[in-house]
Design a protein around this motif. Structure first.
Motif, PDB file in Angstrom:
ATOM      1  N   ALA A   1     -11.773  33.859  29.250  1.00  0.00           N
ATOM      2  CA  ALA A   1     -11.268  32.617  28.675  1.00  0.00           C
ATOM      3  C   ALA A   1     -11.275  31.550  29.751  1.00  0.00           C
ATOM      4  N   TYR A   2     -12.109  30.542  29.558  1.00  0.00           N
ATOM      5  CA  TYR A   2     -12.237  29.477  30.545  1.00  0.00           C
ATOM      6  C   TYR A   2     -11.130  28.439  30.306  1.00  0.00           C
ATOM      7  N   VAL A   3      -9.925  28.776  30.732  1.00  0.00           N
ATOM      8  CA  VAL A   3      -8.797  27.887  30.498  1.00  0.00           C
ATOM      9  C   VAL A   3      -9.005  26.563  31.233  1.00  0.00           C
ATOM     10  N   ARG A   4      -8.354  25.535  30.756  1.00  0.00           N
ATOM     11  CA  ARG A   4      -8.520  24.228  31.385  1.00  0.00           C
ATOM     12  C   ARG A   4      -7.941  24.258  32.801  1.00  0.00           C
ATOM     13  N   PRO A   5      -8.658  23.755  33.772  1.00  0.00           N
ATOM     14  CA  PRO A   5      -8.118  23.701  35.132  1.00  0.00           C
ATOM     15  C   PRO A   5      -6.791  22.946  35.215  1.00  0.00           C
ATOM     16  N   SER A   6      -6.603  21.966  34.343  1.00  0.00           N
ATOM     17  CA  SER A   6      -5.366  21.182  34.362  1.00  0.00           C
ATOM     18  C   SER A   6      -4.166  21.952  33.825  1.00  0.00           C
ATOM     19  N   MET A   7      -4.408  23.084  33.182  1.00  0.00           N
ATOM     20  CA  MET A   7      -3.308  23.853  32.600  1.00  0.00           C
ATOM     21  C   MET A   7      -2.475  24.518  33.689  1.00  0.00           C
ATOM     22  N   ASP A   8      -1.177  24.412  33.564  1.00  0.00           N
ATOM     23  CA  ASP A   8      -0.259  25.082  34.477  1.00  0.00           C
ATOM     24  C   ASP A   8      -0.504  26.591  34.463  1.00  0.00           C
ATOM     25  N   SER A   9      -0.394  27.237  35.621  1.00  0.00           N
ATOM     26  CA  SER A   9      -0.687  28.670  35.725  1.00  0.00           C
ATOM     27  C   SER A   9       0.186  29.496  34.784  1.00  0.00           C
ATOM     28  N   GLY A  10       1.468  29.155  34.690  1.00  0.00           N
ATOM     29  CA  GLY A  10       2.358  29.889  33.802  1.00  0.00           C
ATOM     30  C   GLY A  10       1.945  29.754  32.353  1.00  0.00           C
ATOM     31  N   GLU A  11       1.571  28.540  31.938  1.00  0.00           N
ATOM     32  CA  GLU A  11       1.111  28.320  30.574  1.00  0.00           C
ATOM     33  C   GLU A  11      -0.184  29.087  30.319  1.00  0.00           C
ATOM     34  N   ALA A  12      -1.080  29.082  31.304  1.00  0.00           N
ATOM     35  CA  ALA A  12      -2.343  29.811  31.164  1.00  0.00           C
ATOM     36  C   ALA A  12      -2.097  31.308  31.012  1.00  0.00           C
ATOM     37  N   GLN A  13      -1.183  31.858  31.771  1.00  0.00           N
ATOM     38  CA  GLN A  13      -0.873  33.281  31.678  1.00  0.00           C
ATOM     39  C   GLN A  13      -0.301  33.631  30.314  1.00  0.00           C
ATOM     40  N   ARG A  14       0.578  32.789  29.796  1.00  0.00           N
ATOM     41  CA  ARG A  14       1.149  33.046  28.471  1.00  0.00           C
ATOM     42  C   ARG A  14       0.072  33.001  27.397  1.00  0.00           C
ATOM     43  N   LEU A  15      -0.861  32.058  27.534  1.00  0.00           N
ATOM     44  CA  LEU A  15      -1.945  31.948  26.563  1.00  0.00           C
ATOM     45  C   LEU A  15      -2.834  33.187  26.600  1.00  0.00           C
ATOM     46  N   ILE A  16      -3.181  33.636  27.796  1.00  0.00           N
ATOM     47  CA  ILE A  16      -4.052  34.807  27.933  1.00  0.00           C
ATOM     48  C   ILE A  16      -3.410  36.036  27.311  1.00  0.00           C
ATOM     49  N   GLU A  17      -2.142  36.260  27.611  1.00  0.00           N
ATOM     50  CA  GLU A  17      -1.459  37.432  27.053  1.00  0.00           C
ATOM     51  C   GLU A  17      -1.343  37.331  25.536  1.00  0.00           C
ATOM     52  N   LYS A  18      -1.092  36.138  25.032  1.00  0.00           N
ATOM     53  CA  LYS A  18      -0.986  35.930  23.584  1.00  0.00           C
ATOM     54  C   LYS A  18      -2.299  36.274  22.887  1.00  0.00           C
ATOM     55  N   MET A  19      -3.424  35.832  23.452  1.00  0.00           N
ATOM     56  CA  MET A  19      -4.725  36.134  22.860  1.00  0.00           C
ATOM     57  C   MET A  19      -5.024  37.628  22.916  1.00  0.00           C
TER      58      MET A  19
END
Length: 222
Positions: free
Chosen positions: A186-204
């Protein structure tokens, strides 16, 4: 969990580059459950109607990924980020192509979060994986039916060479109904906060295994 790293060249070009890595074992791929599959056409119809008031180019995830492509030397008007290509397909036809549960769910994630996404048959991967900027020698047969020349494009490569990118993936590593182990990037947005990115990855990852069974591992690489 497969070994995935980012190249120093890519990190130099995009210092805040992040990628979510999800590894699935003992999954079963088929059709999406009716609870999800029956709702997707309605969801995509709503997305299509939203373009009456907001052009695709105005979506923040599209704007950010177009800038990332420019930073590594890719012309985003010629080679579009995959989520933009999906949205343009939806704008034209009302839905993306439906393939099978794994691809259909990944496409939904990509549209919903406006980020490029890839999923690969882990048994077709060989050795450690590096996400890097492609060179003149990097090419593969793409799922779009074209020979993809990947110079100055973001790619994922294993011991056998390039197999994926946030543009289009290769036939070599494509997921099929016979796949039981898969790698999702998942190529998350670079601007996304690391914590938010981690929550998104686990959710998916959690939703993917709710649909396909099996187990998952995940991590954020940055």
């Amino acid at each position: 969990m497969l070994d995935v790293t980012l190249s120093s060249q890519l990190k130099s070009a995009v210092p805040d580059f992040k990628i979510g890595v999800m590894f699935y074992s003992s999954i079963v791929i088929g059709k999406l459950p009716a609870l999800i599959g029956d709702r997707l056409p309605v969801y995509y119809n709503n997305v299509q109607m939203s373009f009456d008031t907001q052009p695709i180019s105005a979506i923040s995830g599209i704007q950010e990924w177009r800038q990332i492509f420019k930073k590594v030397g890719t012309d985003p008007s010629r080679y579009r980020p995959s989520q933009e290509a999906l949205l343009r397909k939806i704008k034209k036809d009302g839905t993306p192509h439906f393939v099978h549960s794994a691809v259909d769910l990944i496409n939904f994630f990509s549209v919903q979060y406006s980020i490029p996404m890839g999923i690969y048959d882990a048994e077709q991967l060989d050795g450690a994986i590096q996400v890097r900027i492609g060179t003149e020698t990097d090419q593969y047969d793409g799922l779009n039916g074209r020979l993809m020349h990947m110079n100055q494009k973001i790619i994922s490569a294993d011991r056998n060479g390039a197999f994926g990118s946030p543009i289009v993936d290769s036939k070599r590593t494509c997921v099929t109904p016979q796949t039981t182990q898969a790698l999702q990037l998942a190529y998350v947005r670079p601007s996304m906060d690391s914590g938010e990115a981690q929550r998104l990855i686990e959710k998916m990852a959690e939703m993917f295994t709710q649909v396909h069974g099996g187990t998952y591992e995940w991590k954020l690489i940055q």
